[in-house]
Write an enzyme that holds these catalytic residues in place. Structure first.
Site, PDB file in Angstrom:
ATOM      1  N   ASP A   1       9.098   3.097   0.849  1.00 45.08           N
ATOM      2  CA  ASP A   1       7.931   3.720   1.471  1.00 45.08           C
ATOM      3  C   ASP A   1       7.912   3.266   2.924  1.00 45.08           C
ATOM      4  O   ASP A   1       7.504   2.138   3.239  1.00 45.08           O
ATOM      5  CB  ASP A   1       6.658   3.295   0.732  1.00 45.08           C
ATOM      6  CG  ASP A   1       5.397   3.846   1.407  1.00 45.08           C
ATOM      7  OD1 ASP A   1       5.520   4.467   2.482  1.00 45.08           O
ATOM      8  OD2 ASP A   1       4.302   3.631   0.862  1.00 45.08           O
TER       9      ASP A   1
ATOM     10  N   TYR B   1       0.855  -1.192   0.000  1.00 49.91           N
ATOM     11  CA  TYR B   1       0.000   0.000   0.000  1.00 49.91           C
ATOM     12  C   TYR B   1       0.886   1.236   0.000  1.00 49.91           C
ATOM     13  O   TYR B   1       1.801   1.352   0.827  1.00 49.91           O
ATOM     14  CB  TYR B   1      -0.898   0.005   1.237  1.00 49.91           C
ATOM     15  CG  TYR B   1      -1.878   1.164   1.258  1.00 49.91           C
ATOM     16  CD1 TYR B   1      -2.829   1.313   0.260  1.00 49.91           C
ATOM     17  CD2 TYR B   1      -1.843   2.116   2.272  1.00 49.91           C
ATOM     18  CE1 TYR B   1      -3.730   2.370   0.262  1.00 49.91           C
ATOM     19  CE2 TYR B   1      -2.735   3.181   2.290  1.00 49.91           C
ATOM     20  CZ  TYR B   1      -3.679   3.302   1.282  1.00 49.91           C
ATOM     21  OH  TYR B   1      -4.573   4.352   1.284  1.00 49.91           O
TER      22      TYR B   1
ATOM     23  N   LYS C   1       2.800   9.461   8.938  1.00 51.38           N
ATOM     24  CA  LYS C   1       2.296   9.002  10.232  1.00 51.38           C
ATOM     25  C   LYS C   1       3.039   9.631  11.421  1.00 51.38           C
ATOM     26  O   LYS C   1       2.708  10.722  11.847  1.00 51.38           O
ATOM     27  CB  LYS C   1       2.328   7.471  10.304  1.00 51.38           C
ATOM     28  CG  LYS C   1       1.436   6.847   9.195  1.00 51.38           C
ATOM     29  CD  LYS C   1       0.961   5.473   9.528  1.00 51.38           C
ATOM     30  CE  LYS C   1       0.252   4.836   8.347  1.00 51.38           C
ATOM     31  NZ  LYS C   1      -1.126   4.497   8.530  1.00 51.38           N
TER      32      LYS C   1
HETATM   33  C1  LIG Z   1       3.168   2.212   3.633  1.00 47.49           C
HETATM   34  C2  LIG Z   1       2.159   3.300   3.483  1.00 47.49           C
HETATM   35  N1  LIG Z   1       2.329   4.212   2.526  1.00 47.49           N
HETATM   36  C3  LIG Z   1       1.472   5.230   2.347  1.00 47.49           C
HETATM   37  C4  LIG Z   1       0.380   5.361   3.155  1.00 47.49           C
HETATM   38  C5  LIG Z   1      -0.576   6.506   2.948  1.00 47.49           C
HETATM   39  O1  LIG Z   1      -0.472   7.380   4.043  1.00 47.49           O
HETATM   40  P1  LIG Z   1      -1.674   8.392   4.379  1.00 47.49           P
HETATM   41  O2  LIG Z   1      -2.800   7.548   4.907  1.00 47.49           O
HETATM   42  O3  LIG Z   1      -1.085   9.335   5.385  1.00 47.49           O
HETATM   43  O4  LIG Z   1      -2.025   9.075   3.115  1.00 47.49           O
HETATM   44  C6  LIG Z   1       0.155   4.430   4.174  1.00 47.49           C
HETATM   45  C7  LIG Z   1      -1.030   4.520   5.044  1.00 47.49           C
HETATM   46  O5  LIG Z   1      -1.360   3.645   5.797  1.00 47.49           O
HETATM   47  C8  LIG Z   1       1.066   3.369   4.341  1.00 47.49           C
HETATM   48  O6  LIG Z   1       0.904   2.450   5.294  1.00 47.49           O
END
Ligand SMILES: Cc1ncc(COP(=O)(O)O)c(C=O)c1O
Length: 448
Positions: free
Chosen positions: A254, A154, A283
């Site tokens: 990421d 994700y 986060k």
């Molecule tokens: C690995 C990862 N990347 C990107 C995101 C997207 O972050 P946001 O919810 O702050 O847009 C998340 C959200 O859970 C995530 O776990």
């Protein structure tokens, strides 16, 4: 004896949440502002929080293991974070200037100290934006449209990032060569064309696919620890690093989820000793406020630099609220606490106690289940198999997990069913002992 019906117990205990769910649905599709916040029959609606505990509309108290899907590593309302935010608002006389301010560069410097491979930082308002902008920068730098991502990862909820997030196994294609599957109804054809899907934790096939598409790919984006709990084989991470370097493909980690949730200050890159070219954070760096950042090597990050690059040769990066002073203040205060020598040892101790305690319960109660994940994030999987990628996780017994989840929810433990648990520095030994005692009771009832 009545059969164990944890969903009925949950409904009996959360009547006001059920009522509010009906009201909320008049105004919000599904009664929520993001689909991840919904779970059937309806989610618990919260009204108050303190430390590791939250309270719902019925005044039920819960130990919180959701922690806003990860950001609240210091628990709810940590005094140092709250004080810093109040002071910032009083001192600055506004939540946001809209013009550049000192804290942006100070926070950027701080992040660079933690991730020394990076030379420059840009802030965003979410993890989604961090990955979106990082990918655009990488594409600009390489002048190529396509990128690769791993099946099951994700990276935020835009078309390209959602590709092959959770494809049905019947349409996902061969394990060694996953098919590109839209992650949402309404996904554009170009998004699907632009993404190459890779099999996580599979060195041979990842290398094979990267070599076959090397001329088209600007970047590989990956969660080094997938979904917060699928840990990488270290040799696999190293192989991805070596292959992307050899092929001239930008490697983006990421770490929106794994950042600061490993056993020490830093990310999975710090713990595994593998440096990407770019990293995305989110986060935790907002201390409970919306935030994201992408960091990288100078030559890549310079793609957005308005001083060194003319308008027609630079990558667009913008955002009204980027580098918001209140957000960065909360983030900086959070990093201050995380950097204290006692923080990670305690967080590791409490996380291990919970994870190991659950694993002990599973083996004693005869359930084929495991709490899996590296440090202060783990998931509970009902399976006898090892979890090394998305497909392993998708094959787990979700019905049994649902019983376990609602058994705990109905007994005062808050988390999102079927999702990982997050721990925080405010979880006490008492919280964990109580969790384990209750989990034992739930497992006993599930057997009866
Ligand atoms: C690995 C990862 N990347 C990107 C995101 C997207 O972050 P946001 O919810 O702050 O847009 C998340 C959200 O859970 C995530 O776990």
């Amino acid at each position: 004896m009545c059969p164990f019906d944890p969903i009925a117990e949950y409904k009996a205990k959360t009547k006001k949440s059920a009522e509010w769910f009906q009201i909320a649905q008049r105004h919000l599709p599904g009664g929520v502002t993001g689909n991840v916040k919904f779970y059937p029959p309806y989610p618990v609606y919260l009204k108050r929080a303190k430390g590791s505990h939250v309270w719902d509309l019925d005044d039920n108290e819960y130990i919180d293991y959701m922690l806003c899907f990860g950001p609240l590593i210091l628990g709810h309302g940590h005094p140092k974070v709250m004080d810093a935010v109040r002071k910032q608002l009083d001192r600055d006389g506004t939540p946001i200037f809209g013009a550049p301010h000192e804290l942006e560069a100070r926070m950027a410097e701080r992040l660079k100290q933690i991730f020394p491979f990076a030379d420059a930082v840009r802030f965003t308002n979410s993890g989604l934006e961090a990955t979106l902008h990082a990918l655009r920068v990488a594409r600009g730098a390489k002048k190529k449209a396509r990128f690769a991502k791993f099946e099951g990862a994700y990276h935020g909820c835009y078309d390209e990032a959602l590709v092959s997030l959770a494809p049905g196994l019947e349409i996902a294609g061969p394990e060694a060569s996953p098919v590109t599957v839209a992650g949402s109804y309404g996904t554009s054809e170009s998004a699907i064309r632009n993404v190459q899907v890779l099999p996580f934790n599979d060195i041979e096939n990842t290398e094979r696919i990267l070599r076959a598409h090397k001329d088209e790919l600007a970047a590989v984006i990956m969660e080094p620890v997938q979904r917060g709990f699928v840990v990488p084989d270290i040799e696999f991470l190293k192989a991805v690093r070596e292959t992307t370097s050899e092929l001239g493909i930008i490697l983006i980690f990421d770490e929106v989820m794994s950042g600061f949730r490993m056993e020490k200050l830093g990310g999975a890159c710090t713990s595994y000793g593998v440096d990407p070219d770019m990293i995305c954070l989110g986060k935790i760096i907002g201390g409970g406020f919306p935030c994201g950042a992408f960091l990288g090597k100078r030559e890549i990050m310079d793609m957005v630099n308005p001083v060194t690059r003319g308008k027609d040769e630079r990558v667009f990066h913008g955002g009204t609220f980027n580098g918001h002073p209140t957000v960065l203040t909360a983030g900086m205060a959070t990093l201050d606490v995380l950097a204290e020598p006692k923080t990670y040892p305690y967080l590791n101790k409490i996380s291990d106690k919970l994870r190991d305690g659950l694993n002990d319960l599973f083996s004693r109660s005869g359930f084929a289940a495991e709490a899996v994940g590296p440090c202060s994030t783990f998931n509970i999987v009902f399976t006898k198999d090892t979890i090394s990628d998305y497909r392993d996780a998708a094959r787990c017994d979700s019905k049994t997990r649902q019983k376990f989840d609602f058994g705990l929810l109905a007994r005062g433990f808050h988390f999102h069913p079927d999702k990982p648990f997050y721990t925080c520095t405010e979880h006490s030994e008492k919280d964990v002992d109580h969790t384990l005692k209750t989990a034992e009771e739930v497992l006993r009832k599930m057997k009866s």
